[in-house]
Design a protein around this motif. Structure first.
Motif, mmCIF file in Angstrom:
data_model
loop_
_atom_site.group_PDB
_atom_site.id
_atom_site.type_symbol
_atom_site.label_atom_id
_atom_site.label_comp_id
_atom_site.label_asym_id
_atom_site.label_seq_id
_atom_site.Cartn_x
_atom_site.Cartn_y
_atom_site.Cartn_z
ATOM 1 N N CYS A 137 0.821 -1.113 -0.075
ATOM 2 C CA CYS A 137 0.053 -0.085 -0.038
ATOM 3 C C CYS A 137 0.953 1.128 -0.014
ATOM 4 O O CYS A 137 1.851 1.296 0.758
ATOM 5 C CB CYS A 137 -0.988 0.039 1.361
ATOM 6 S SG CYS A 137 -1.796 1.642 1.606
ATOM 7 N N ASN A 187 -6.399 -2.198 5.237
ATOM 8 C CA ASN A 187 -5.862 -1.827 6.504
ATOM 9 C C ASN A 187 -6.259 -0.004 6.690
ATOM 10 O O ASN A 187 -6.496 0.374 7.879
ATOM 11 C CB ASN A 187 -4.245 -1.685 6.492
ATOM 12 C CG ASN A 187 -3.847 -1.566 7.870
ATOM 13 O OD1 ASN A 187 -4.312 -2.040 8.918
ATOM 14 N ND2 ASN A 187 -2.398 -0.792 7.805
ATOM 15 N N CYS A 188 -5.881 0.668 5.737
ATOM 16 C CA CYS A 188 -6.049 2.206 5.871
ATOM 17 C C CYS A 188 -7.142 2.636 4.993
ATOM 18 O O CYS A 188 -7.547 3.828 5.288
ATOM 19 C CB CYS A 188 -4.922 2.944 5.458
ATOM 20 S SG CYS A 188 -4.195 2.759 4.000
ATOM 21 N N SER A 221 0.129 4.140 1.163
ATOM 22 C CA SER A 221 0.079 4.988 2.177
ATOM 23 C C SER A 221 0.450 4.522 3.527
ATOM 24 O O SER A 221 1.367 4.989 4.078
ATOM 25 C CB SER A 221 -1.565 5.057 2.464
ATOM 26 O OG SER A 221 -1.935 5.951 3.603
ATOM 27 N N CYS A 222 0.336 3.149 3.802
ATOM 28 C CA CYS A 222 0.473 2.590 4.975
ATOM 29 C C CYS A 222 1.668 1.553 4.848
ATOM 30 O O CYS A 222 2.024 1.125 5.829
ATOM 31 C CB CYS A 222 -0.833 1.915 5.877
ATOM 32 S SG CYS A 222 -1.430 0.525 5.050
ATOM 33 N N CYS A 244 -7.139 -0.319 -0.088
ATOM 34 C CA CYS A 244 -6.389 -1.145 1.308
ATOM 35 C C CYS A 244 -7.181 -1.355 2.351
ATOM 36 O O CYS A 244 -7.964 -0.486 2.868
ATOM 37 C CB CYS A 244 -5.174 -0.126 1.582
ATOM 38 S SG CYS A 244 -4.296 -0.556 3.016
#
Ligand SMILES: [Zn+2]
Length: 151
Positions: free
Chosen positions: A12, A28-29, A14-15, A26
């Protein structure tokens, strides 16, 4: 911390979490996955010629070819500083109106009969611009030949 990912996963942006390439967001985020691929075969943004119906004839490319030829002639005449007089004015008029018009109508035919979906606005503008239209006309006919096998 070493991050590991499987062959069908990407990191990802971003994270940094390893996420499935097939997932659009994603987990996760929630940021959109830049490497998201739909895995091919999905319609949607693929051009489908059968969506277009047209009764436009396939002979408009003659106009495109003639219009491009006229502009080549005009540019050559301008380069040679020769005065074409009234004939020159007429040629400018024919070229300026005829080429974009021919391109416009030919695109209706092309997009209904090939996998190419030319952007009408872009091509019409390009074919109305001095000098640019010679390149645009030639490029258009070349591309048309590639997708249709004609002229
Ligand atoms: Zn993330």
């Amino acid at each position: 911390m070493t991050k590991q990912k499987a062959a069908d996963e990407v990191f990802c942006r971003s994270c940094g979490e390893a996420i499935k390439q097939a997932s659009e967001l994603c987990p996760n985020c929630g940021v959109r996955n830049d490497n998201y691929s739909r895995g091919g075969g999905t319609a949607g943004d693929v051009h489908d010629p059968s969506r277009y119906e047209t009764s436009v004839s396939d002979t408009w490319w003659y106009g495109v070819a003639a219009g491009t030829g006229i502009w080549v002639l005009l540019v050559l005449a301008a380069a040679a500083s020769s005065d074409l007089g009234a004939a020159g004015g007429l040629l400018v008029l024919i070229g300026w109106v005829g080429l974009p018009l021919s391109v416009y109508f030919d695109i209706q035919y092309v997009r209904a009969n090939s996998e190419w979906d030319p952007n009408v606005g872009v091509w019409v503008v390009l074919s109305a611009l001095w000098f640019v239209n010679i390149v645009a006309g030639a490029a258009y006919l070349y591309r048309r030949h590639q997708v249709l096998g004609e002229p």
